[in-house]
Scaffold this motif. Structure first.
Motif, PDB file in Angstrom:
ATOM      1  N   GLN A   2     -11.643 -15.698  -6.238  1.00 54.15           N
ATOM      2  CA  GLN A   2     -12.284 -15.553  -4.928  1.00 54.15           C
ATOM      3  C   GLN A   2     -13.748 -16.033  -4.984  1.00 54.15           C
ATOM      4  OE1 GLN A   2     -10.366 -13.378  -6.318  1.00 54.15           O
ATOM      5  NE2 GLN A   2      -8.836 -12.595  -4.851  1.00 54.15           N
ATOM      6  N   THR A  37      -5.431 -10.929  -1.673  1.00 61.84           N
ATOM      7  CA  THR A  37      -6.053  -9.708  -2.193  1.00 61.84           C
ATOM      8  C   THR A  37      -5.272  -8.465  -1.753  1.00 61.84           C
ATOM      9  OG1 THR A  37      -8.235 -10.742  -2.158  1.00 61.84           O
ATOM     10  CG2 THR A  37      -8.172  -8.347  -2.244  1.00 61.84           C
ATOM     11  N   SER A  40      -1.988  -8.320  -3.662  1.00 61.53           N
ATOM     12  CA  SER A  40      -2.230  -7.873  -5.032  1.00 61.53           C
ATOM     13  C   SER A  40      -2.452  -6.374  -5.082  1.00 61.53           C
ATOM     14  CB  SER A  40      -3.456  -8.607  -5.609  1.00 61.53           C
ATOM     15  OG  SER A  40      -3.761  -8.124  -6.882  1.00 61.53           O
ATOM     16  N   THR A  50      -8.785  -2.781  -4.610  1.00 57.81           N
ATOM     17  CA  THR A  50      -8.636  -3.717  -3.491  1.00 57.81           C
ATOM     18  C   THR A  50      -9.800  -3.573  -2.518  1.00 57.81           C
ATOM     19  OG1 THR A  50      -6.239  -3.581  -3.711  1.00 57.81           O
ATOM     20  CG2 THR A  50      -7.112  -4.450  -1.641  1.00 57.81           C
ATOM     21  N   LEU A  53     -12.826  -5.244  -3.930  1.00 56.82           N
ATOM     22  CA  LEU A  53     -12.735  -6.701  -3.832  1.00 56.82           C
ATOM     23  C   LEU A  53     -13.073  -7.181  -2.408  1.00 56.82           C
ATOM     24  CD1 LEU A  53      -9.561  -7.467  -5.994  1.00 56.82           C
ATOM     25  CD2 LEU A  53     -11.968  -7.948  -6.551  1.00 56.82           C
TER      26      LEU A  53
END
Length: 541
Positions: A2, A37, A40, A50, A53
Motif C-alpha cells: 500500500q 485490505t 485480508s 485492519t 492499516l
C-alpha cells in the motif's frame, strides 16, 4: 504494497498536467487497496490490524497526495464501506468494534481536513505565484516603457531645431511602438490648417508641390477629443489622409501650454490590429517629451532671433559711433600738437584724446564680438613675415596711452621667418594684451617678446602691474568680466579684450596661459604650433 502504491501515485501527481488522468487512476488504485485490505482482514479475522492499516492508508494519502479534499473524501468513503464490510463479515460485537471505529473516524476526518488544508495552501501558493508572475510581467513592461522613453528623451532633448525634432519624433515613434508609420501635422495659423511636416515610412502622396494640409474645420471633432484626452484611437482617417490599407490610427497632441500646436499620429500596418496598453503608454510619453523638446526649440529659436537683433543693433550703433569718434580723435590730436605743453588746455585736450581712444577701443571690441556671434570671424591664413609684422605692430602699440612712469619694452631680436597665420587676428591678440598691460600698470614696464622653440612659436606679454589673484585668473577670460568687478574699481574697461584674445588664439590653433600674483604683475604666454612657421627663402638659403 500500500505504501509503494501511495508513493507511485504521489510521483504521478507531482505535475498538475497529469491530474486529469492521474486522479482517476489514483482513486481506482485506492479503491483496490481498500478492498484488498478489507479482504485480508476478513481472512485473518484481525479487525485491529485492519483498522490500523486503514488509518495509515488514509493519513498517508492525505499527507502525500496533492489531490485535494474531494478525492480524499472519496477515498475515505470507500475506506468506510470497506471497514463496514469487514466488521459485518467478522460478526463482531458493538463493544469489540467501538474502539477501532472511533479511531478510524478520527483518522478519516483528520485526513479530509489535511487534504482540504493542503488544497487551500496549494491554491494560495498558486495565486501568489500567478500574482508574482503578473507583477514581474508588469515590471518588465514598465522597465521596457521606461527604457524606450529614456531613449526617446536622450535623442529628442539633444536636438534644438524644430525640423530635426519632428523627424526624430516620427522615427522613434515607429521604432518603439513597432507600428507601420507615423506622421506629424503642425498647425500653421496663416493657413488655418494642419500641415504635414514630418513622417516615417509610409506617407500620403501629395498631389502637387504644395504641402499636404488639412483644414482645422475638417478635424474639429478630433481636436475636441484631444482637448479632453491625451490620446484618441480611431478606425477611420478622421480627416487626415493615410496610405491605402492602413489600420487603426492613434492620435496624440503636441501642446504648448493649453494650445495644440501639432498632432502626432501613429498608424498600424495591419487593419485588424489594435494598439496595446503598453503602446498607448509609450505614445503618451513620446508626445509629452516631444512637446517639451519643441518648447525648448522654440525658446532657443526665439533667443537666437533676439540675439541676432541685438547683435545687429549693437553693430549698427558701433559703426555709427566709430565715425564721429575718429573725427573727435583727429581734431584732438591736431589741437594737442598745436597747444604748448605749458598751456593748461593741453591737459584737457589730452584727456579728451585718452577718453576717445578708450571709447574707440570699446567700439572695436564690440564689433569683434558682433562678428564672433554672427559667425563672420572666419580665419584667413596667409604667410606673414614675422620680423616686419612684429616691427609694425610694435610701432602701433607704442602709440597706445600709458602713464609716464610705464615703459614699453619691445623685443627687436625677432628672427626673419614666415609665419602662416591670420595677421588681423594675431594683431588684435597682441595689441589687446599690450593695451591690457599698459592699462593695469601704474609704474614699471610692459615687455613683449617672441621666441621660436623647436615645436612652437611663443609670444609673451609681461607687465609689472597690479597682478591677478589665482582664483580670478580664469574669470578674466570671460566676456564682460574683470578681476575687480565692483562699481568702485580703479581701472576701466569693458571686459571684452581677454575674451577676444582667447577666442582668437584658439582659432589660430594655439593656447594661452596666465601666470600672475597680486602686486607682482602678469605674464600672458601664447603658444602657436611650430608647424605654422617656416623660414623665409633668404634664411633658407
Amino acid at each position: 504494497m500500500q505504501l509503494g502504491t501511495i508513493l507511485w501515485a504521489f510521483w504521478m501527481l507531482r505535475e498538475p498536467r497529469r491530474w486529469r488522468w492521474g486522479v482517476p487512476v489514483a482513486l481506482t488504485i485506492s479503491i483496490e487497496v481498500c478492498i484488498t485490505t478489507a479482504a485480508s482482514g476478513i481472512l485473518t479475522r484481525d479487525l485491529a490490524t485492519t483498522s490500523l492499516l486503514f488509518i495509515i492508508f488514509t493519513t498517508a494519502t492525505a499527507t502525500f497526495l496533492p489531490w485535494g479534499a474531494r478525492p480524499q473524501l472519496a477515498t475515505v468513503g470507500v475506506a468506510s464501506l470497506a471497514v463496514l464490510w469487514n466488521t459485518v463479515a467478522l460478526d463482531l460485537s458493538a463493544a469489540a468494534a467501538s474502539y477501532p471505529a472511533v479511531a478510524m473516524i478520527l483518522a478519516f476526518v483528520t485526513s479530509v481536513y489535511i487534504a482540504w488544508d493542503s488544497q487551500r495552501d496549494q491554491r494560495e501558493r498558486r495565486q501568489a505565484e500567478e500574482a508574482l508572475a503578473a507583477a514581474k510581467r508588469h515590471s518588465d513592461a514598465e522597465a521596457e516603457v521606461s527604457a524606450a522613453l529614456a531613449r526617446v528623451g536622450r535623442e529628442m532633448i539633444a536636438l534644438v531645431d524644430t525640423p530635426g525634432i519632428l523627424e526624430c519624433l516620427c522615427r522613434v515613434t515607429t521604432e518603439v511602438l513597432r507600428c507601420g508609420s507615423s506622421q506629424t501635422w503642425i498647425f500653421q495659423p496663416e493657413r488655418d490648417a494642419y500641415v504635414l511636416v514630418a513622417g516615417h515610412d509610409a506617407l500620403p502622396d501629395a498631389p502637387s508641390a504644395d504641402p499636404v494640409q488639412v483644414p482645422r474645420a475638417c478635424i474639429a471633432p478630433l481636436l475636441a477629443a484631444l482637448q479632453r484626452e491625451e490620446l484618441v484611437e480611431v478606425d477611420e482617417p478622421a480627416g487626415f489622409p493615410a496610405p491605402e490599407g492602413a489600420g487603426v490610427r492613434l492620435h496624440g497632441a503636441l501642446r504648448h501650454g493649453d494650445d495644440i500646436i501639432a498632432i502626432h499620429t501613429a498608424v498600424l500596418s495591419e487593419p485588424e490590429s489594435r494598439f496595446s496598453r503598453q503602446q498607448r503608454r509609450l505614445m503618451e510619453g513620446v508626445t509629452q517629451i516631444a512637446s517639451l523638446a519643441l518648447t525648448n526649440a522654440r525658446l532657443v529659436e526665439e533667443l537666437g532671433h533676439a540675439s541676432r537683433i541685438k547683435s545687429e543693433f549693437v553693430s549698427t550703433i558701433s559703426h555709427e559711433l566709430r565715425t564721429p569718434i575718429n573725427v573727435i580723435l583727429g581734431y584732438a590730436e591736431m589741437v594737442e600738437e598745436e597747444t604748448p605743453a605749458t598751456d593748461p588746455r593741453h591737459v584737457f585736450v589730452r584727456r579728451i584724446a585718452v577718453a576717445g581712444r578708450e571709447l574707440l577701443e570699446l567700439i572695436e571690441s564690440t564689433l569683434e564680438i558682433g562678428r564672433i556671434e554672427a559667425a563672420r570671424d572666419e580665419v584667413r591664413l596667409e604667410s606673414v613675415p614675422l620680423r616686419a609684422f612684429w616691427t609694425e605692430l610694435g610701432q602701433g602699440c607704442a602709440r597706445l596711452p600709458r602713464r609716464p612712469e610705464v615703459r614699453l619694452e619691445w623685443d627687436d631680436g625677432v628672427e626673419d621667418v614666415a609665419l602662416v597665420t591670420d595677421p588681423r587676428k594675431l594683431k588684435v591678440v597682441i595689441r589687446n594684451l599690450v593695451n591690457n598691460g599698459l592699462k593695469f600698470t601704474e609704474r614699471g614696464s610692459v615687455r613683449a617678446k617672441v621666441q621660436l622653440d623647436a615645436e612652437a612659436v611663443v609670444l609673451r606679454v609681461a607687465d609689472t602691474g597690479i597682478g591677478i589673484r589665482h582664483e580670478d585668473q580664469e574669470l578674466v577670460f570671460e566676456m564682460f568680466r574683470q578681476a575687480d568687478g565692483s562699481d568702485s574699481r580703479r581701472f576701466g574697461g569693458s571686459g571684452l579684450g581677454l575674451y577676444i584674445v582667447r577666442r582668437f588664439v584658439r582659432q589660430l590653433g594655439g593656447t594661452i596661459t596666465l601666470e600672475s600674483a597680486p602686486r607682482e604683475g602678469s605674464t600672458f604666454t601664447i603658444v602657436l604650433p611650430r608647424l605654422a612657421a617656416a623660414p623665409t627663402a633668404r634664411n633658407a638659403a
